[in-house]
Design a protein around this motif. Structure first.
Motif, PDB file in Angstrom:
ATOM      1  N   ARG A  27       0.383  -1.129  -0.206  1.00 25.40           N
ATOM      2  CA  ARG A  27      -0.192  -0.358  -0.236  1.00 25.40           C
ATOM      3  C   ARG A  27       0.834   1.615   0.039  1.00 25.40           C
ATOM      4  O   ARG A  27       0.071   2.709   0.699  1.00 25.40           O
ATOM      5  CB  ARG A  27      -0.228  -0.244   0.828  1.00 25.40           C
ATOM      6  CG  ARG A  27      -2.097  -1.244   1.099  1.00 25.40           C
ATOM      7  CD  ARG A  27      -2.778  -1.875   2.440  1.00 25.40           C
ATOM      8  NE  ARG A  27      -3.649  -0.019   2.598  1.00 25.40           N
ATOM      9  CZ  ARG A  27      -4.933   0.229   3.273  1.00 25.40           C
ATOM     10  NH1 ARG A  27      -5.155  -0.658   3.879  1.00 25.40           N
ATOM     11  NH2 ARG A  27      -5.169   1.669   3.544  1.00 25.40           N
ATOM     12  N   GLY A  28       2.328   1.382  -0.656  1.00 22.35           N
ATOM     13  CA  GLY A  28       3.315   2.035  -0.237  1.00 22.35           C
ATOM     14  C   GLY A  28       3.316   3.015   1.033  1.00 22.35           C
ATOM     15  O   GLY A  28       3.416   3.958   0.502  1.00 22.35           O
ATOM     16  N   LEU A  29       3.232   2.573   2.199  1.00 22.67           N
ATOM     17  CA  LEU A  29       3.289   2.632   3.040  1.00 22.67           C
ATOM     18  C   LEU A  29       5.084   2.704   4.120  1.00 22.67           C
ATOM     19  O   LEU A  29       5.629   1.621   3.735  1.00 22.67           O
ATOM     20  CB  LEU A  29       2.652   2.546   4.312  1.00 22.67           C
ATOM     21  CG  LEU A  29       0.808   2.957   4.062  1.00 22.67           C
ATOM     22  CD1 LEU A  29       0.084   1.917   4.857  1.00 22.67           C
ATOM     23  CD2 LEU A  29       0.580   4.226   4.542  1.00 22.67           C
ATOM     24  N   ASN A  30       4.973   3.825   4.432  1.00 27.38           N
ATOM     25  CA  ASN A  30       6.853   3.305   4.979  1.00 27.38           C
ATOM     26  C   ASN A  30       6.960   2.278   6.612  1.00 27.38           C
ATOM     27  O   ASN A  30       6.041   2.635   6.965  1.00 27.38           O
ATOM     28  CB  ASN A  30       7.621   4.192   5.203  1.00 27.38           C
ATOM     29  CG  ASN A  30       8.392   5.310   4.156  1.00 27.38           C
ATOM     30  OD1 ASN A  30       8.340   4.183   3.429  1.00 27.38           O
ATOM     31  ND2 ASN A  30       7.975   6.600   4.275  1.00 27.38           N
ATOM     32  N   ILE A  31       7.463   1.167   6.978  1.00 29.58           N
ATOM     33  CA  ILE A  31       7.248   0.529   7.243  1.00 29.58           C
ATOM     34  C   ILE A  31       8.923  -0.174   8.222  1.00 29.58           C
ATOM     35  O   ILE A  31       9.804  -0.852   6.938  1.00 29.58           O
ATOM     36  CB  ILE A  31       6.028  -0.713   7.229  1.00 29.58           C
ATOM     37  CG1 ILE A  31       5.517  -2.122   8.683  1.00 29.58           C
ATOM     38  CG2 ILE A  31       6.679  -2.166   6.215  1.00 29.58           C
ATOM     39  CD1 ILE A  31       5.292  -2.523   8.221  1.00 29.58           C
ATOM     40  N   PHE A  32       8.919  -0.572   9.338  1.00 28.17           N
ATOM     41  CA  PHE A  32      10.581  -0.964   9.488  1.00 28.17           C
ATOM     42  C   PHE A  32      10.138  -2.292  10.182  1.00 28.17           C
ATOM     43  O   PHE A  32       9.628  -1.871  11.115  1.00 28.17           O
ATOM     44  CB  PHE A  32      11.259  -0.092  10.178  1.00 28.17           C
ATOM     45  CG  PHE A  32      12.746  -0.337  11.314  1.00 28.17           C
ATOM     46  CD1 PHE A  32      12.992   0.401  10.333  1.00 28.17           C
ATOM     47  CD2 PHE A  32      12.428  -1.067  12.322  1.00 28.17           C
ATOM     48  CE1 PHE A  32      14.560  -0.123  11.105  1.00 28.17           C
ATOM     49  CE2 PHE A  32      13.995  -1.892  13.137  1.00 28.17           C
ATOM     50  CZ  PHE A  32      15.020  -1.307  12.325  1.00 28.17           C
ATOM     51  N   GLY A  33      10.307  -3.326   8.908  1.00 23.01           N
ATOM     52  CA  GLY A  33      10.589  -4.544  10.243  1.00 23.01           C
ATOM     53  C   GLY A  33      10.463  -5.183   8.674  1.00 23.01           C
ATOM     54  O   GLY A  33      10.067  -5.368   7.531  1.00 23.01           O
ATOM     55  N   PRO A  34      11.186  -6.779   8.662  1.00 22.43           N
ATOM     56  CA  PRO A  34      10.931  -7.339   8.059  1.00 22.43           C
ATOM     57  C   PRO A  34       9.386  -8.201   6.468  1.00 22.43           C
ATOM     58  O   PRO A  34       8.717  -8.396   7.728  1.00 22.43           O
ATOM     59  CB  PRO A  34      11.790  -8.256   8.262  1.00 22.43           C
ATOM     60  CG  PRO A  34      12.030  -8.622   9.291  1.00 22.43           C
ATOM     61  CD  PRO A  34      11.276  -7.098   9.948  1.00 22.43           C
ATOM     62  N   THR A  35       9.815  -8.351   5.485  1.00 23.38           N
ATOM     63  CA  THR A  35       8.901  -9.088   4.943  1.00 23.38           C
ATOM     64  C   THR A  35       8.021  -9.995   6.039  1.00 23.38           C
ATOM     65  O   THR A  35       9.632 -11.072   6.643  1.00 23.38           O
ATOM     66  CB  THR A  35       8.774  -9.511   3.394  1.00 23.38           C
ATOM     67  OG1 THR A  35      10.201 -10.613   3.761  1.00 23.38           O
ATOM     68  CG2 THR A  35       8.589  -8.124   2.868  1.00 23.38           C
TER      69      THR A  35
END
Length: 423
Positions: free
Chosen positions: A95-103
């Motif tokens: 959704r194009g949202l910045n996130i700090f964490g792995p897939t």
């Protein structure tokens, strides 16, 4: 409503989780002059003093993404493994949202011990030898013909409790029956692993593909009671720095373990972004891997982040964008003591009032608390992490122990010897 931290840059951050680790993350973000608003989902009674708590569960990925989008969140920081295991990062990225964490795929380095072991074997990353079993009888026959102590691990996620160091065949049989026949942590498999000897330490690194941003070294204490006795827990305390982990050992761990694992993930087509946590042990042959986690450690985060003097938001932002970022660390020591509910890590009762928190001089991170009217009450197994700082670990310990004495609650216990190996 939590206090707003008004700054010129005005970044909004969403922290996902409800424990002491997330409280320490919120606390570090609150110190950033770049951050003006912090939300935490779902948060806890302590976090609510520094962030606006949002009633969304950590595994409700769609609702979390909707919230981030609807509130113009600049960065989401994921705390617990449960959120990563259900693919929160995948959904946010889609959704194009910045996130700090792995897939979800990259988080298998924690959610599947077999995956991690195979990766280390393929890329020659130092760790103990192992075998994988799904059948109880085969596993029991294998340990019966082996040596003790031996390490038995549930393959999947077990909230830090799916590891047994069996000293003899009876303990091994109990662990195997628990994990394979009774499926205490769910259906699955076990890893039976060579026992490694030496001091353990935690090495967390922010990772962005091949780029590594090392954090300070810490050590936690897993056993419930003083003298490292009693059952394994999620961690009863931690401290940083760790004096017997020299700069040379740290460099070896970085060059031989952490960097090669990040490279390996890229080579496997599953690049890692987030915190790669190395649970390491210093053997006679050098540092080796006990386990990897795909997120900030708990309780290590509560003693590592207070030592960070550079901007925490900038570090996370740099990792998300793959940019260079230097970090600066305090020379002071930080030591934390967990106050847990009587009965933990087994069954325990919640709802006891906690008094005296305002008398503590150091930072107290809430791990499992809630509000009931104007009272703070226990709401988990591990309830509080009381931290102390000092020029030495002994001073930090004295300060933490002093604050533990300020807290009144009839259903909490804690260790008095956190950091004993170093002090």
């Amino acid at each position: 409503m939590a206090e707003d931290f008004i700054t010129e840059e005005g970044k909004s951050v969403l922290v996902v989780g409800s424990g002491g680790r997330e409280h320490a993350i919120v606390d570090a973000l609150a110190r950033s002059p770049r951050v003006s608003k912090i939300y935490c989902a779902p948060g806890n009674a302590g976090i609510a003093r520094q962030a606006e708590c949002v009633d969304i569960e950590v595994t409700d990925v769609e609702s979390l993404a909707d919230f981030a989008e609807g509130n113009n969140i600049d960065l989401t920081v994921v705390g617990p493994e449960a959120a990563l295991a259900v693919g929160i990062a995948d959904r946010f990225l889609l959704r194009g949202l910045n996130i700090f964490g792995p897939t979800r795929n990259a988080a298998r380095i924690e959610s599947s011990k077999e995956f991690a072991k195979k990766l280390m074997a393929k890329y020659n990353i130092p760790t103990g030898s192992y075998r994988t079993f799904t059948d109880y009888d085969e596993a029991f026959a294998y340990v019966s013909n082996g040596s003790f102590p031996t390490v038995i691990k549930y393959d999947g996620l077990a909230a830090g409790k799916g590891v047994v160091v069996a000293a003899n065949i009876d303990e091994a049989e109990t662990a195997l029956r628990d994990m394979l026949k009774e499926a205490s942590f769910g259906e699955g498999k076990v890893i039976i692993e060579e026992f490694l000897s030496g001091p353990e330490f935690s090495f967390m690194c922010a990772v962005s593909g091949r780029r590594i941003y090392p954090l300070a070294i810490a050590q936690d204490h897993k056993r419930a009671f003083d003298g490292d006795m009693g059952p394994n827990t999620g961690g009863m305390g931690a401290y940083s720095p760790v004096p017997f982990i020299t700069d040379e050992v740290r460099k070896t761990a970085l060059d031989k373990i952490m960097k090669p694992v990040a490279e390996a993930m890229v080579s496997e087509g599953i690049p890692f972004t987030g915190i790669l946590y190395g649970g390491l042990i210093l053997t006679d042959e050098g540092p080796k891997v006990i386990e990897f986690n795909a997120r900030f450690g708990d309780p290590e985060t509560e003693v590592v982040l207070p030592r960070l003097e550079s901007d925490f938001y900038t570090l996370l932002e740099s990792a998300v964008n793959g940019k260079e970022c230097a970090t600066r660390w305090s020379d002071d020591a930080c030591l934390g003591i967990v106050l847990a509910s009587e009965g933990y890590p087994g069954s325990y009762v919640k709802g006891f009032e906690i008094r005296g928190l305002d008398n503590c001089r150091g930072a107290v991170y809430h791990m499992g608390t809630a509000r009931k009217g104007d009272k703070t009450i226990t709401a988990g197994g591990r309830v509080l992490m009381v931290t102390g700082k000092g020029a030495t670990l002994a001073e930090a310990s004295a300060n933490a122990l002093r604050d533990v004495e300020q807290i009144e609650c009839e259903n909490l216990f804690s260790r008095t010897d956190i950091g004993h190996q170093a002090i």
